[in-house]
Design a protein around this motif. Structure first.
Motif, PDB file in Angstrom:
ATOM      1  N   PHE A 339       0.820  -1.211   0.000  1.00 18.95           N
ATOM      2  CA  PHE A 339       0.000   0.000   0.000  1.00 18.95           C
ATOM      3  C   PHE A 339       0.858   1.267   0.000  1.00 18.95           C
ATOM      4  CE2 PHE A 339      -3.715  -2.573   1.546  1.00 18.95           C
ATOM      5  CZ  PHE A 339      -4.593  -2.158   0.551  1.00 18.95           C
ATOM      6  N   ILE A 340       1.932   1.259   0.774  1.00 18.05           N
ATOM      7  CA  ILE A 340       2.800   2.434   0.822  1.00 18.05           C
ATOM      8  C   ILE A 340       3.487   2.677  -0.519  1.00 18.05           C
ATOM      9  CG2 ILE A 340       4.996   3.287   1.769  1.00 18.05           C
ATOM     10  CD1 ILE A 340       2.629   3.883   3.519  1.00 18.05           C
ATOM     11  N   ILE A 341       3.992   1.599  -1.137  1.00 17.34           N
ATOM     12  CA  ILE A 341       4.685   1.746  -2.426  1.00 17.34           C
ATOM     13  C   ILE A 341       3.719   2.205  -3.517  1.00 17.34           C
ATOM     14  CG2 ILE A 341       5.890   0.491  -4.263  1.00 17.34           C
ATOM     15  CD1 ILE A 341       7.176  -1.235  -2.122  1.00 17.34           C
ATOM     16  N   SER A 342       2.524   1.596  -3.575  1.00 16.39           N
ATOM     17  CA  SER A 342       1.554   2.004  -4.605  1.00 16.39           C
ATOM     18  C   SER A 342       1.072   3.425  -4.363  1.00 16.39           C
ATOM     19  CB  SER A 342       0.373   1.029  -4.651  1.00 16.39           C
ATOM     20  OG  SER A 342      -0.214   0.881  -3.371  1.00 16.39           O
ATOM     21  N   ALA A 343       0.954   3.838  -3.090  1.00 17.08           N
ATOM     22  CA  ALA A 343       0.579   5.222  -2.785  1.00 17.08           C
ATOM     23  C   ALA A 343       1.664   6.186  -3.257  1.00 17.08           C
ATOM     24  CB  ALA A 343       0.343   5.385  -1.284  1.00 17.08           C
ATOM     25  N   ALA A 344       2.925   5.799  -3.073  1.00 13.54           N
ATOM     26  CA  ALA A 344       4.036   6.630  -3.551  1.00 13.54           C
ATOM     27  C   ALA A 344       3.988   6.764  -5.074  1.00 13.54           C
ATOM     28  CB  ALA A 344       5.363   6.028  -3.109  1.00 13.54           C
ATOM     29  N   GLY A 345       3.678   5.659  -5.750  1.00 12.33           N
ATOM     30  CA  GLY A 345       3.572   5.709  -7.203  1.00 12.33           C
ATOM     31  C   GLY A 345       2.458   6.630  -7.667  1.00 12.33           C
ATOM     32  N   ALA A 346       1.294   6.553  -7.007  1.00 12.33           N
ATOM     33  CA  ALA A 346       0.173   7.427  -7.366  1.00 12.33           C
ATOM     34  C   ALA A 346       0.531   8.885  -7.120  1.00 12.33           C
ATOM     35  CB  ALA A 346      -1.066   7.039  -6.561  1.00 12.33           C
ATOM     36  N   PHE A 347       1.234   9.150  -6.023  1.00 10.68           N
ATOM     37  CA  PHE A 347       1.632  10.533  -5.708  1.00 10.68           C
ATOM     38  C   PHE A 347       2.605  11.067  -6.760  1.00 10.68           C
ATOM     39  CE2 PHE A 347       4.349  13.677  -3.569  1.00 10.68           C
ATOM     40  CZ  PHE A 347       3.374  14.562  -3.118  1.00 10.68           C
TER      41      PHE A 347
END
Length: 511
Positions: A339-347
Motif C-alpha cells: 500500500f505504501i509503495i503504490s501510494a508513492a507511485g500514485a503521488f
C-alpha cells in the motif's frame, strides 16, 4: 488428492485460464476506449459506464453465483458460467453499437464471470493442501495479475493493427481449451436444492449493489445529480436489509444466501475491505491513463499499451515475488509495504501530467505503482480465504469476489467523478485569475471550456479569437490540476489501505 501427482497443477492451470480471460477484458479494452467511441458512435461516458457495469454485474451476481455451487456442484456451476460467458464474448465480438456491447460484455459476460470466479476460488482451495495450497493461490493471483499486466499491450496491438473485436474473439480459444480439459476438474456433490435458495436475499443483494454503483456513476453526469442521493440511500438501505435478512434466516436455522458471520472474522472482514480499497485505485489507473494518453498526448492504442507495459511488468513480477516473500514475512507486512509503495507511485504520477506529457514522463510513477499493486495482489486472496472454514469456502469465495469487483466498479466510476471535480475547480480558479471578459460571460466561457476539457480536448471553436491564448492556457493548467488532484485522491485511498492493514492479525493470532 483429487488429481494425480503428474498432473498436479492441472486444476489451478485450468482455473487460471478462466481468471485470465475475465481480467483481460477490462485491462485490454481500456486502451481501446477512444476507438470504441468512434466505431460504435457513442460517447466516452457511455463506454466508461459499460466498463463499470461489467464489474458491477459481476459483483451483484457474485453471491448468487457462489451459492449455486451448493445447488449444482462446483464443476457444473463453473462450466455453465463458462458457456454464458462465451455467449457474451460472441455478442461483444459482433457488436455494432454500444447497446450490443453492453449486452454481450457487461451483462452476459458479467453473469458468466459471477459464476466462474467463486467456483475457481473453491476449486483451487479444495484441490490443494498445505504449501501446495499457498503456491496454488500464488499462481492464481499471479495469473490474475498477468491478465491485468498483458491486457493493455494485447488490446493495443489488436486495436491498432487489426481490430478491438479480436480481444473478445481470442477468448473463445481459451474457452475451447478449458472445455477440452474439463475432466481434470473434480465435481462436488450438491448439498442444497433450489427450494433452499434464499430468493429474497438474491433480490436484495443484486438490487442494492446495482443502485449503489449506479449512484456513483451518475455523479459524472451533472444533469442527473438529483437522482444520486436517492440511488445511494436506497441502495444502502437495501443492503442493510439484506444483512438483517441473512441474520434472520441464520437465527431460524434456514439456509442464507451468504454466511454473514464470516464478516465478523477480523481477518476476513479487513481482507475484504482492503480488496475493495486496492481495486479502486487500480481501476482508476487503468482507465484514466489510457484516456489521457490518447486524448491529450494523441498516441494510438498500441503506444498506449506500450506506455502501460512497465507497470504491467512490475505488477506481474512482484505478484510472483510477493507469493515467495510470504514464506519469510507476515502477509500483513507485505500488504502494508504494498500500500505504501503504490501510494508513492500514485503521488509521483500526480505531478507529471500536463499538456506536453509523453510516455517517458509517466514510466517512473507507473513502475512504482505497479510494484505496490503486485505485492497486494500476491497476498489478498490467500490471506482472506485462510480465515474461512472448509464449510464456509463457497460463501467466502462469493464475498471476496463480490467485494473485489465492487471495488473495481466503484473505481471506474469514481475516477470520472474525481476528474470532473478537478476540472470544475481548476476551470473556476483559472477563469477568475485570468479575468476573462469580452463577448462571452464568465459562465459561458466556463461551460464551453468544461464540455471540452471533460473530454480532454482543446479549446472549442466558439471561444472568440481574442480569448484563445488565455483560454488555451486555462485548458492546459486545468488538465494538469485535475490529473494531480485525481491522483492525490487515489494516494489517500491507498494510505487508508495501509492504515487498515495495521489492524490485520498476524498469522499466529488467527491460526
Amino acid at each position: 488428492m483429487a488429481h494425480k501427482n503428474q498432473n498436479k497443477w492441472s486444476v489451478v492451470i485450468i482455473a487460471c485460464m478462466a481468471i485470465f480471460i475475465i481480467v483481460l477484458d477490462s485491462s485490454a479494452m481500456n486502451v481501446a476506449i477512444s476507438t470504441l467511441v468512434v466505431e460504435l458512435n457513442t460517447t466516452l461516458s457511455i463506454i466508461q459506464s459499460i466498463i463499470a457495469l461489467y464489474a458491477l454485474i459481476i459483483a451483484s451476481f457474485m453471491l448468487l453465483g457462489s451459492k449455486l455451487q451448493d445447488i449444482l456442484g462446483r464443476k457444473k456451476t463453473f462450466l455453465i458460467g463458462l458457456i454464458i460467458y462465451a455467449c457474451g464474448t460472441i455478442t461483444a465480438t459482433l457488436s455494432v453499437n454500444a447497446f450490443m456491447l453492453l449486452t454481450g460484455w457487461s451483462i452476459l459476460e458479467g453473469i458468466g464471470a459471477a459464476m466462474i470466479l467463486p467456483a475457481t476460488t473453491t476449486i483451487v482451495g479444495t484441490a490443494y493442501e498445505g504449501k501446495d495450497r499457498v503456491t496454488a493461490f500464488g499462481i492464481w493471483g499471479g495469473i490474475a495479475a498477468m491478465g491485468a499486466a498483458v491486457g493493455p499491450i494485447v488490446g493495443g496491438i489488436f486495436t491498432t493493427f487489426v481490430t478491438w473485436r479480436l480481444v473478445f474473439g481470442s477468448e473463445l480459444v481459451f474457452v475451447a481449451v478449458i472445455l477440452i480439459f474439463r475432466h481434470y476438474l473434480s465435481e462436488s456433490k450438491p448439498t442444497l436444492t433450489w427450494k433452499d435458495l434464499d430468493k429474497v436475499g438474491v433480490l436484495l443483494s443484486i438490487v442494492s449493489l446495482i443502485l449503489i454503483v449506479l449512484g456513483i456513476l451518475l455523479l459524472t453526469r451533472p444533469e442527473y445529480w438529483s437522482y444520486v442521493a436517492v440511488l445511494l440511500i436506497s441502495g444502502s438501505i437495501l443492503f442493510i436489509l439484506f444483512l438483517l435478512w441473512q441474520r434472520r434466516r441464520i437465527n431460524k436455522g434456514m439456509e442464507p444466501l451468504s454466511d454473514i458471520s464470516l464478516l465478523k472474522n477480523r481477518i476476513f472482514g479487513l481482507g475484504n475491505l482492503n480488496s475493495i480499497i486496492q481495486q479502486i485505485p487500480l481501476a482508476g489507473f487503468l482507465f484514466i491513463i489510457p484516456v489521457f494518453m490518447q486524448q491529450v498526448a494523441k498516441i494510438n492504442a498500441f503506444m498506449t499499451g506500450v506506455a502501460l507495459l512497465p507497470a504491467s511488468i512490475s505488477i506481474l513480477i512482484f505478484s510472483l515475488l510477493g507469493a515467495k516473500l510470504s514464506s519469510i514475512l507476515e502477509s500483513k507486512y507485505i500488504l502494508m509495504i504494498g500500500f505504501i509503495i503504490s501510494a508513492a507511485g500514485a503521488f509521483i504520477l500526480g505531478g507529471v501530467f500536463n499538456i506536453n506529457t509523453q510516455i517517458i514522463d509517466i514510466i517512473p510513477g507507473t513502475v512504482v505503482f505497479g510494484i505496490g499493486v503486485g505485492l497486494l495482489l500476491s497476498q489478498l486472496t490467500n490471506l482472506t480465504m485462510s480465515a474461512a472454514r472448509s464449510d464456509q469456502e463457497t460463501d467466502a469465495a462469493g464475498f471476496l469476489n463480490a467485494f473485489k469487483n465492487l471495488g473495481y466498479s466503484i473505481g471506474t466510476a469514481l475516477i470520472g467523478v474525481l476528474l470532473i471535480l478537478g476540472i470544475f475547480s481548476g476551470l473556476t480558479s483559472g477563469i477568475e485569475s485570468a479575468g476573462l471578459d469580452g463577448n462571452m460571460t464568465t459562465k459561458q466561457i466556463h461551460d464551453s471550456l468544461f464540455n471540452y476539457v471533460e473530454k480532454m480536448q482543446t479549446v472549442p471553436p466558439e471561444i472568440s479569437p481574442e480569448l484563445v491564448p488565455q483560454a488555451t492556457q486555462i485548458v492546459e493548467s486545468t488538465i494538469s490540476y485535475a490529473m494531480k488532484q485525481t491522483f492525490n485522491a487515489l494516494t489517500l485511498i491507498l494510505i487508508l489501505g495501509f492504515i487498515i492493514s495495521v489492524f490485520i492479525p498476524k498469522r499466529k493470532e488467527f491460526n
